[in-house]
Design a protein around this motif. Structure first.
Motif, PDB file in Angstrom:
ATOM      1  N   ILE A 287      62.023  35.377  21.677  1.00 51.73           N
ATOM      2  CA  ILE A 287      61.052  36.380  22.119  1.00 51.73           C
ATOM      3  C   ILE A 287      60.595  36.093  23.547  1.00 51.73           C
ATOM      4  CG2 ILE A 287      58.760  37.339  21.685  1.00 51.73           C
ATOM      5  CD1 ILE A 287      59.262  36.602  18.716  1.00 51.73           C
ATOM      6  N   THR A 288      60.222  34.822  23.795  1.00 50.55           N
ATOM      7  CA  THR A 288      59.765  34.453  25.141  1.00 50.55           C
ATOM      8  C   THR A 288      60.828  34.766  26.174  1.00 50.55           C
ATOM      9  OG1 THR A 288      59.339  32.431  23.921  1.00 50.55           O
ATOM     10  CG2 THR A 288      58.331  32.613  26.056  1.00 50.55           C
ATOM     11  N   ALA A 289      62.063  34.351  25.877  1.00 54.41           N
ATOM     12  CA  ALA A 289      63.137  34.557  26.846  1.00 54.41           C
ATOM     13  C   ALA A 289      63.335  36.041  27.111  1.00 54.41           C
ATOM     14  CB  ALA A 289      64.427  33.943  26.310  1.00 54.41           C
ATOM     15  N   LEU A 290      63.313  36.860  26.050  1.00 53.75           N
ATOM     16  CA  LEU A 290      63.570  38.286  26.234  1.00 53.75           C
ATOM     17  C   LEU A 290      62.464  38.972  27.037  1.00 53.75           C
ATOM     18  CD1 LEU A 290      65.103  39.393  22.826  1.00 53.75           C
ATOM     19  CD2 LEU A 290      66.183  39.414  25.056  1.00 53.75           C
ATOM     20  N   VAL A 291      61.197  38.643  26.720  1.00 51.08           N
ATOM     21  CA  VAL A 291      60.111  39.281  27.473  1.00 51.08           C
ATOM     22  C   VAL A 291      60.215  38.909  28.945  1.00 51.08           C
ATOM     23  CG1 VAL A 291      57.616  39.475  27.738  1.00 51.08           C
ATOM     24  CG2 VAL A 291      58.587  39.342  25.478  1.00 51.08           C
ATOM     25  N   LEU A 292      60.532  37.633  29.202  1.00 49.77           N
ATOM     26  CA  LEU A 292      60.667  37.176  30.586  1.00 49.77           C
ATOM     27  C   LEU A 292      61.817  37.905  31.285  1.00 49.77           C
ATOM     28  CD1 LEU A 292      59.141  35.089  32.186  1.00 49.77           C
ATOM     29  CD2 LEU A 292      60.926  33.452  31.687  1.00 49.77           C
ATOM     30  N   ILE A 293      62.955  38.014  30.596  1.00 49.76           N
ATOM     31  CA  ILE A 293      64.115  38.679  31.206  1.00 49.76           C
ATOM     32  C   ILE A 293      63.785  40.138  31.512  1.00 49.76           C
ATOM     33  CG2 ILE A 293      66.432  39.555  30.706  1.00 49.76           C
ATOM     34  CD1 ILE A 293      66.961  36.953  29.230  1.00 49.76           C
ATOM     35  N   TYR A 294      63.160  40.822  30.551  1.00 46.85           N
ATOM     36  CA  TYR A 294      62.841  42.231  30.782  1.00 46.85           C
ATOM     37  C   TYR A 294      61.851  42.378  31.931  1.00 46.85           C
ATOM     38  CZ  TYR A 294      65.327  44.593  27.013  1.00 46.85           C
ATOM     39  OH  TYR A 294      66.294  45.144  26.227  1.00 46.85           O
TER      40      TYR A 294
END
Lengths: 319, 316
Positions: A287-294
């Motif tokens: 989740i953390t990685a995806l929010v950061l990437i987006y």
């Protein structure tokens, strides 16, 4: 010019840092601990305690944040607790799917929107203009997820023209067949996204064409005897092309944010669906990685658009 | 005022009354009058307005007569009951619950949240835009950076994360969570208009005569851009219906025991439902489309009324 770009980059840095802190803290605040999935139910509480300790989960948050950032710069985003595989590899596989779909939708959007915009501007106030304006207005108003559901119902289930799940059929062999199957799977979501996402480009192009209709260079071309069709195609359209291209950045960020809905409806294995699944499993490294990437993709998309627009239009440059 | 005037002038009272009448006849008509004449000139807009108002009243009042917990109980006898029967006007879902009743309560919830979200986020966005546009310089710069940061956040994802963090939430908390992320559009619009408005002479005159900043902002600039505010609120109301229903559709909005238009459309996620039992989700989807279109149509008419060059209605 360079000053503007440099300044935009400098403003970006604190924004990314604040976003990463925010994302990290939110992930910490989420219920559940990361070891619930990886060990069997009979595990000794003391052992979990030990695991938490050696993984640094009892450290103060700034210490944990710092460790996370150091790992981040080494390209290590941790392990997914649900899939038991490195987050970078997991997301890498899904990111390609999402980006293909977004790129395809964007190209289709331009294919539909450019002729409509020029045509509406050329016939300003007449019937075609009204029809196009009503069309863009209707498509803009309806929430996109409703369109997706109705679209998959009609074209996927009732008519059976398009596949309703996945990104590739299971029996695809050979690169040509694979490519064809992939394309077939993104066709319906791409078409729906493009047909219902034209409003910004059409409106901008329409007003741009109407403005340049009365400009000096068009009058010169007319007095030279250039045919009306060529004036629109070569003179007006070429001049409006660059600002329209600038919309690509905004358009891609919009598509990425919409990908959560598109991928859920079509069970398309991209980053959006991965996010929804990870939320239900409390897989917070993902989740953390995806929010950061987006967030970072949003930033880059907006930055690109702003830079192109400031090249085209000197009025919006920073002094 | 009138008494004062009589003491210092030799115009008779009858003349004064006549002059006042003439001045009133020539004066710019009030905003309400303009909007009303615009609706009278545009019959489809009138129809849309009547549909919206009567529908909202219908679901708000109708939902009062429905016992929600009882309605949400599983009733095995009604398992996927066909629509258009005496007991189930619009059929029943997999748990035998009446779709028509769920639609009424769900519409009440969804529309209620959309109204709440519009009120909160627009109020905040308007204040933000007014303050940011009026105070140039450092205040504006700082507020713009916060705005940029908010624009960078992936909204849907942030809302989903916040909803999972909060253990017990209801429609009120949900409305507040949505409001955190949906004020940017309004604030940008209001800021750009306020920037233009602050340059005008009446603001300079008011400043020179020592009026306080807050009075200038809220009593002088805000009334002058009120038509813009009305238009923006209407259009964001139409968009906000999509916000809650979309999140509920994904399963991160209202909890499943609270019906919403979004959770009803989520019935379509089951391949069986979507084809065989279309009545469980299609009415909700169509309702959202009709609502959004009519509300934004009304918004378009209001926008026309706000812009003198586009008006279709005549005042007299």
């Amino acid at each position: 010019m360079w000053k503007t770009i440099l300044r935009r980059f400098l403003i970006m840095i604190p924004e990314v840092i604040i976003l990463s802190i925010l994302v990290f803290l939110l992930a910490k605040a989420m219920p559940g601990d990361p070891f619930t999935g990886s060990i069997n139910p009979k595990a000794d509480p003391a052992q979990i305690h030990h695991l938490m300790k050696i993984n640094g989960l009892y450290d103060p948050w700034y210490q944990q944040y710092w460790n996370w950032v150091v790992h981040l710069f080494h390209g290590n985003l941790g392990n997914s607790y649900q899939y038991q595989e490195p987050v970078t590899r997991l997301i890498g596989g899904r990111a390609a799917n999402t980006l293909w779909l977004a790129l395809f939708t964007m190209i289709l959007t331009y294919v539909f929107a450019l002729p409509m915009g020029v045509y509406a501007g050329r016939h300003e106030g007449k019937l075609p203009d009204t029809v196009i304006r009503v069309y863009t207005y209707v498509t803009y108003c309806i929430p996109f997820f409703v369109i997706l559901v109705i679209g998959i119902w009609i074209f996927g289930y009732v008519l059976g023209w398009f596949p309703t799940t996945g990104s590739i059929s299971s029996d695809a062999t050979g690169w040509l067949h694979t490519l064809g199957s992939r394309f077939y799977h993104i066709l319906l979501p791409g078409l729906l996204g493009a047909l219902f996402g034209t409003v910004n480009i059409v409106q901008y192009l329409r007003s741009e064409v109407i403005d340049s209709k009365h400009s000096d260079y068009v009058r010169t071309a007319r007095s030279k005897g250039v045919p009306s069709k060529d004036i629109y195609r070569h003179h007006i359209f070429r001049n409006s092309l660059l600002p329209i291209a600038a919309f690509a950045g905004y358009s891609i960020t919009g598509l990425l944010n919409g990908s959560i809905f598109t991928e859920t409806v079509f069970s398309y294995p991209g980053m959006g669906l991965l996010f929804v699944n990870s939320i239900s499993y409390r897989d917070y490294t993902v989740i953390t990685a995806l929010v950061l990437i987006y967030g970072i993709l949003n930033l880059i998309g907006t930055l690109l658009s702003d830079i192109i627009l400031s090249i085209v239009d000197p009025r919006i440059r920073i002094q | 005022m009138a008494e004062n005037f009589e003491q210092h002038s030799d115009i008779s009272a009858a003349d004064l009354a006549r002059l006042t009448q003439e001045a009133q006849a020539e004066a710019t008509p009030s905003t309400a009058k303009i909007i009303w004449s615009e609706f009278k000139a545009d019959k489809p807009a009138m129809a849309a307005l009547i549909i919206i108002v009567s529908f909202i009243l219908f679901v708000m009042i109708g939902a009062l007569f429905i016992n929600t917990p009882k309605m949400m109980e599983t009733n095995i006898m009604g398992y996927f009951n066909q629509p258009f029967t005496a007991d189930y006007w619009l059929g029943a879902d997999s748990a035998g619950r009446s779709v028509a009743k769920q639609l009424i309560v769900g519409s009440r919830n969804s529309i209620g949240i959309a109204i709440g979200l519009t009120v909160i986020s627009s109020t905040f966005g308007i204040c933000w835009g007014l303050i940011s546009g009026y105070f140039n310089g450092y205040i504006d710069w700082g507020m713009q950076r916060i705005y940029d940061f908010m624009m960078m956040l992936p909204m849907t994802m942030m809302i989903i994360v916040l909803v999972t963090i909060i253990p017990h939430y209801n429609s009120v908390t949900l409305t507040f969570i949505f409001s955190i992320f949906y004020w940017e559009g309004t604030s940008r619009l209001i800021r750009s208009r306020t920037l233009a408005e602050s340059e005008k002479d009446y603001v300079a005159a008011s400043k020179a005569s020592g009026t306080s900043h807050w009075k200038i902002i809220f009593r002088e600039i805000m009334p002058n851009i009120s038509s813009l505010i009305i238009v923006d609120c209407t259009l964001s109301f139409a968009e906000n219906i999509g916000v809650e229903t979309g999140l509920s559709y994904l399963g991160f909005g209202l909890p499943s025991q609270t019906p919403s238009l979004g959770t009803m459309i989520a019935n379509a996620n089951d391949p069986n439902n979507i084809t065989q039992y279309w009545w469980t989700w299609l009415p909700a989807a169509l309702e959202i489309i009709v609502l959004c279109l009519s509300i934004s149509y009304v918004g378009q008419v209001l926008r026309r009324a706000a812009d003198a060059s586009q008006r279709q209605g005549s005042i007299n």
